[in-house]
Design an enzyme around this catalytic site. Structure first.
Site, mmCIF file in Angstrom:
data_model
loop_
_atom_site.group_PDB
_atom_site.id
_atom_site.type_symbol
_atom_site.label_atom_id
_atom_site.label_comp_id
_atom_site.label_asym_id
_atom_site.label_seq_id
_atom_site.Cartn_x
_atom_site.Cartn_y
_atom_site.Cartn_z
ATOM 1 N N LYS A 94 36.943 69.496 53.665
ATOM 2 C CA LYS A 94 36.833 68.050 53.419
ATOM 3 C C LYS A 94 37.111 67.828 51.946
ATOM 4 O O LYS A 94 36.904 68.727 51.130
ATOM 5 C CB LYS A 94 35.422 67.563 53.762
ATOM 6 C CG LYS A 94 35.307 66.079 53.960
ATOM 7 C CD LYS A 94 36.021 65.637 55.215
ATOM 8 C CE LYS A 94 35.336 64.564 55.964
ATOM 9 N NZ LYS A 94 35.579 64.629 57.395
HETATM 10 N N1 GLU Z 1 38.399 62.891 59.023
HETATM 11 C C1 GLU Z 1 38.399 63.159 60.424
HETATM 12 C C2 GLU Z 1 37.119 63.885 60.841
HETATM 13 O O1 GLU Z 1 36.102 63.774 60.191
HETATM 14 C C3 GLU Z 1 39.676 63.838 60.873
HETATM 15 C C4 GLU Z 1 39.976 65.146 60.236
HETATM 16 C C5 GLU Z 1 41.358 65.691 60.579
HETATM 17 O O2 GLU Z 1 42.068 65.102 61.357
HETATM 18 O O3 GLU Z 1 41.678 66.739 60.015
HETATM 19 O O4 GLU Z 1 37.058 64.517 61.850
#
Ligand code: GLU
Length: 445
Positions: free
Chosen positions: A121
């Protein structure tokens, strides 16, 4: 400690004793389930800390000519299952421990869905609503330049999260492709998912998280002895996840009777016109003022303003927190008048909130299952890019449904096997898989 179980691993790794700290809460949830599935100590300590925590500061020229320094993060939690994977958040409250928690959740989420992806993240501490389009673009490109050597199409693949979207992904992909040895190859565009369809984004990716919420809900309702007919729901947060979940549920016959976002809290006993609400929200930057839209609340348009407590006390079948983490603490959990909660956001219910809900018999369908549709279609996008092929929206939707249903069933099986609530069950299933992978891979050297 407010719903957080103290584990010996916390002392071993020197964790701070702050029960409100999201990272401590997330690791505590993980370690509790690790205990249940008898995960090896070495895997527990590996998962209790991210592999890499990257923090950067970078200057950006603002429209008025002065330069401002921004802080950015990329936390790479684990890549035992595949490349690091997870969103980028642009928000004023982004800080290291939150990003670490969200990265851990991505590892667990990808493992639960059995995607060949790890967890990561990142984000930039900024208020995207206060930036002009030019400033947002410069922040994005400069941040990409700062982490250029830390991301890659087979190494770490960012995606949208709170405050970012397909356009932001397009700027990242473009900056990355132009700045690396891959600059003549469109394959470099695989470095991000959630791109606009014009540059290799997948059909169905934009709505995927909301779609997944609905797919999981429909699969889980019978197991929770709840009917799908005449369903009512309230939604916290009318961004990508909340608005898509609301719109898709409404099309399936549900009534969305209460909605809140950063600008207002509204109720409409007859059910909001979710398409109209979304169009209004896009135009005005929030839902505030929609209540005055012509038609009045008795025609399904408009609504009335209510207080925050009234929002939580709204009697509904389903409550969908789809805003930010730690919104539903013990106090809010006491107020809720719903039959089930499905977490569209990551980490919206705190451990002490969970405790209250368990006591009150309100099941929580956890984030790592409920909102996994986004990363699942991200994986589909990455596969399509790798094979130079694009799938139809119908095929994407059907595949997404298949993955979500399997993950929901896995969670229900673990609930039965270990006799634990759904969140713990989902973690158990994900950790069993990670444990198996570590067992066969071993630890080098
Ligand atoms: N931000 C989204 C999540 O928390 C998607 C992450 C992604 O597609 O890599 O799952």
């Amino acid at each position: 400690m407010k719903g957080v179980r103290w584990d010996p691993v916390f002392d071993e790794l020197g964790f701070p004793r702050d029960p409100d700290n999201l990272y401590l809460q997330t690791v505590a949830t993980m370690l509790e389930s690790a205990e249940t599935v008898d995960l090896k100590h070495r895997v527990k300590i590996i998962l209790a800390q991210p592999k890499n925590e990257i923090m950067v500061h970078f200057p950006v020229r603002m429209d008025d000519g002065h330069h401002k320094l921004f802080k950015g993060y990329r936390v790479q939690h684990n890549n035992a299952l595949g490349p690091y994977k997870g969103g980028l958040r642009f928000h004023p409250d982004v800080h290291l421990d939150d990003v670490k928690s969200l990265a851990l959740m991505m590892t667990i989420k990808c493992s639960l869905v059995r995607l060949p992806l790890g967890g990561a993240k990142g984000g930039v501490k900024c208020d995207p609503r206060a930036l002009s389009e030019g400033e947002l673009q410069r922040v994005t490109r400069r941040f990409t330049a700062a982490i250029l050597n830390d991301i890659g199409p087979d190494y770490d693949i960012p995606a949208p999260d709170v405050g970012t979207n397909a356009q932001v992904m397009a700027w990242i992909a473009d900056t990355y492709q132009m700045s690396t040895n891959n600059r003549t190859s469109t394959d470099a565009m695989r470095v991000v998912t959630g791109k606009p369809v014009e540059i290799g984004g997948s059909l169905g990716r934009n709505k995927a998280t909301g779609q997944g919420v609905v797919d999981v809900l429909i699969e889980m309702l019978p197991a929770l002895d709840l009917p799908m007919t005449d369903l009512t729901a309230s939604v916290q947060g009318w961004g990508n996840v909340g608005s898509w979940a609301g719109r898709i549920l409404e099309k399936k016959g549900a009534k969305i009777t209460a909605v809140m976002d950063h600008s207002a809290i509204l109720r409409n006993e007859h059910g909001f016109d979710c398409d109209a609400l979304t169009a209004y929200c896009v135009e005005h930057g929030g839902i505030a003022g929609f209540e005055k839209q012509s038609g009045g609340s008795n025609k399904g348009i408009g609504g009335e303003a209510i207080t925050l407590d009234e929002f939580y006390q709204q009697p509904v079948d389903v409550f969908i927190p789809a805003a930010l983490e730690q919104m539903v603490k013990a106090r809010e959990a006491e107020m809720l008048q719903c039959k089930v909660i499905i977490e569209g956001a990551n980490g919206p219910v705190t451990p002490d909130g969970d405790e209250v809900l368990e006591r009150r018999g309100i099941p929580v369908i956890p984030d790592i299952l409920a909102n996994a549709g986004g990363v699942t279609v991200s994986h589909f996008e990455w596969v399509q890019n790798k094979t130079n092929h694009s799938w139809t929206e119908e095929f994407v939707d059907a595949e997404l449904n298949r993955y979500m249903v399997m993950a929901a069933r896995r969670t229900l099986l673990a609930r039965q096997k270990y006799g634990v609530p759904l969140r713990k069950a989902a973690y158990c299933s994900a950790l069993e898989h990670l444990g198996d992978v570590y067992k066969v891979r071993g630890i080098f050297p």
